[in-house]
Motif scaffolding. Structure first.
Motif, PDB file in Angstrom:
ATOM      1  N   GLN A   7       0.827  -1.209   0.000  1.00  0.00           N
ATOM      2  CA  GLN A   7       0.000   0.000   0.000  1.00  0.00           C
ATOM      3  C   GLN A   7       0.861   1.259   0.000  1.00  0.00           C
ATOM      4  O   GLN A   7       0.552   2.224  -0.699  1.00  0.00           O
ATOM      5  CB  GLN A   7      -0.927  -0.010   1.222  1.00  0.00           C
ATOM      6  CG  GLN A   7      -1.977  -1.093   1.168  1.00  0.00           C
ATOM      7  CD  GLN A   7      -2.649  -1.313   2.509  1.00  0.00           C
ATOM      8  OE1 GLN A   7      -1.993  -1.448   3.538  1.00  0.00           O
ATOM      9  NE2 GLN A   7      -3.971  -1.345   2.491  1.00  0.00           N
ATOM     10  N   ILE A   8       1.934   1.249   0.779  1.00  0.00           N
ATOM     11  CA  ILE A   8       2.855   2.396   0.792  1.00  0.00           C
ATOM     12  C   ILE A   8       3.434   2.600  -0.606  1.00  0.00           C
ATOM     13  O   ILE A   8       3.448   3.709  -1.132  1.00  0.00           O
ATOM     14  CB  ILE A   8       3.987   2.195   1.818  1.00  0.00           C
ATOM     15  CG1 ILE A   8       3.433   2.145   3.241  1.00  0.00           C
ATOM     16  CG2 ILE A   8       5.033   3.309   1.681  1.00  0.00           C
ATOM     17  CD1 ILE A   8       4.442   1.687   4.284  1.00  0.00           C
ATOM     18  N   ALA A   9       3.908   1.515  -1.206  1.00  0.00           N
ATOM     19  CA  ALA A   9       4.529   1.591  -2.536  1.00  0.00           C
ATOM     20  C   ALA A   9       3.552   2.134  -3.573  1.00  0.00           C
ATOM     21  O   ALA A   9       3.914   2.996  -4.381  1.00  0.00           O
ATOM     22  CB  ALA A   9       5.041   0.213  -2.952  1.00  0.00           C
ATOM     23  N   GLU A  10       2.327   1.656  -3.549  1.00  0.00           N
ATOM     24  CA  GLU A  10       1.325   2.110  -4.516  1.00  0.00           C
ATOM     25  C   GLU A  10       1.058   3.612  -4.379  1.00  0.00           C
ATOM     26  O   GLU A  10       1.062   4.353  -5.351  1.00  0.00           O
ATOM     27  CB  GLU A  10       0.026   1.329  -4.338  1.00  0.00           C
ATOM     28  CG  GLU A  10      -1.060   1.747  -5.318  1.00  0.00           C
ATOM     29  CD  GLU A  10      -2.356   0.978  -5.117  1.00  0.00           C
ATOM     30  OE1 GLU A  10      -3.393   1.490  -5.567  1.00  0.00           O
ATOM     31  OE2 GLU A  10      -2.338  -0.110  -4.511  1.00  0.00           O
ATOM     32  N   GLN A  11       0.828   4.059  -3.148  1.00  0.00           N
ATOM     33  CA  GLN A  11       0.518   5.467  -2.934  1.00  0.00           C
ATOM     34  C   GLN A  11       1.730   6.374  -3.136  1.00  0.00           C
ATOM     35  O   GLN A  11       1.577   7.542  -3.495  1.00  0.00           O
ATOM     36  CB  GLN A  11      -0.054   5.676  -1.532  1.00  0.00           C
ATOM     37  CG  GLN A  11      -1.432   5.075  -1.376  1.00  0.00           C
ATOM     38  CD  GLN A  11      -2.020   5.388  -0.018  1.00  0.00           C
ATOM     39  OE1 GLN A  11      -1.832   6.475   0.504  1.00  0.00           O
ATOM     40  NE2 GLN A  11      -2.738   4.431   0.546  1.00  0.00           N
ATOM     41  N   ALA A  12       2.929   5.832  -2.909  1.00  0.00           N
ATOM     42  CA  ALA A  12       4.150   6.624  -3.075  1.00  0.00           C
ATOM     43  C   ALA A  12       4.662   6.598  -4.508  1.00  0.00           C
ATOM     44  O   ALA A  12       5.566   7.350  -4.857  1.00  0.00           O
ATOM     45  CB  ALA A  12       5.233   6.124  -2.125  1.00  0.00           C
ATOM     46  N   GLY A  13       4.106   5.717  -5.328  1.00  0.00           N
ATOM     47  CA  GLY A  13       4.543   5.629  -6.718  1.00  0.00           C
ATOM     48  C   GLY A  13       5.942   5.054  -6.853  1.00  0.00           C
ATOM     49  O   GLY A  13       6.748   5.531  -7.637  1.00  0.00           O
ATOM     50  N   MET A  14       6.217   4.012  -6.081  1.00  0.00           N
ATOM     51  CA  MET A  14       7.533   3.380  -6.130  1.00  0.00           C
ATOM     52  C   MET A  14       7.383   1.878  -5.950  1.00  0.00           C
ATOM     53  O   MET A  14       6.289   1.396  -5.637  1.00  0.00           O
ATOM     54  CB  MET A  14       8.454   3.960  -5.045  1.00  0.00           C
ATOM     55  CG  MET A  14       8.001   3.693  -3.625  1.00  0.00           C
ATOM     56  SD  MET A  14       9.077   4.371  -2.329  1.00  0.00           S
ATOM     57  CE  MET A  14       8.784   6.105  -2.496  1.00  0.00           C
ATOM     58  N   SER A  15       8.460   1.164  -6.144  1.00  0.00           N
ATOM     59  CA  SER A  15       8.413  -0.289  -5.988  1.00  0.00           C
ATOM     60  C   SER A  15       8.461  -0.666  -4.511  1.00  0.00           C
ATOM     61  O   SER A  15       8.912   0.110  -3.665  1.00  0.00           O
ATOM     62  CB  SER A  15       9.595  -0.937  -6.717  1.00  0.00           C
ATOM     63  OG  SER A  15      10.809  -0.615  -6.048  1.00  0.00           O
ATOM     64  N   ARG A  16       8.025  -1.865  -4.232  1.00  0.00           N
ATOM     65  CA  ARG A  16       8.088  -2.378  -2.863  1.00  0.00           C
ATOM     66  C   ARG A  16       9.533  -2.448  -2.384  1.00  0.00           C
ATOM     67  O   ARG A  16       9.815  -2.150  -1.222  1.00  0.00           O
ATOM     68  CB  ARG A  16       7.436  -3.758  -2.787  1.00  0.00           C
ATOM     69  CG  ARG A  16       5.932  -3.716  -3.026  1.00  0.00           C
ATOM     70  CD  ARG A  16       5.288  -5.089  -2.973  1.00  0.00           C
ATOM     71  NE  ARG A  16       5.517  -5.645  -1.662  1.00  0.00           N
ATOM     72  CZ  ARG A  16       5.852  -6.909  -1.431  1.00  0.00           C
ATOM     73  NH1 ARG A  16       5.982  -7.761  -2.420  1.00  0.00           N
ATOM     74  NH2 ARG A  16       6.041  -7.341  -0.216  1.00  0.00           N
TER      75      ARG A  16
END
Length: 110
Positions: free
Chosen positions: A47-56
């Protein structure tokens, strides 16, 4: 800031459109903090990665540093997946939150 915002249609992630990233830039740590400041609950790395626009993997590269600074804390694990949130006991996190709201107020008053 709205909780759990969707990526807006314009191509950028939520984190790229916050007052915090506008001031401090799009460094991964800033984007992770922007996401976690906007959430009222703990969330997982996906969820962090999706909202931050970055990879896990980028989140994992930086989340330990933020934990070491005691700005972010791991709250629990669900099915082996760690969940994180802003450390509500951290003076630094509290100041970041105040800074973000001050920036929002400043933009709103212009």
């Amino acid at each position: 800031m709205a909780t759990n915002p969707d990526v807006q249609s314009g191509g950028g992630s939520f984190a790229e459109q916050t007052a915090l990233t506008e001031l401090l830039g799009n460094h991964p740590k800033v984007k992770i903090l922007a996401v976690l400041l906007s959430e009222g609950r703990d969330i997982n790395v996906s969820q962090i990665a999706e909202q931050a626009g970055m990879s896990r993997s980028t989140v994992y590269d930086h989340i330990e540093d933020l934990q070491a600074m005691e700005v972010v804390e791991q709250t629990r694990k669900i099915s082996g997946s760690p969940l994180y949130q802003i450390n509500k006991d951290s003076d630094v996190a509290e100041q970041l939150h105040k800074l973000e709201w001050t920036l929002i107020d400043s933009v709103a008053s212009e």
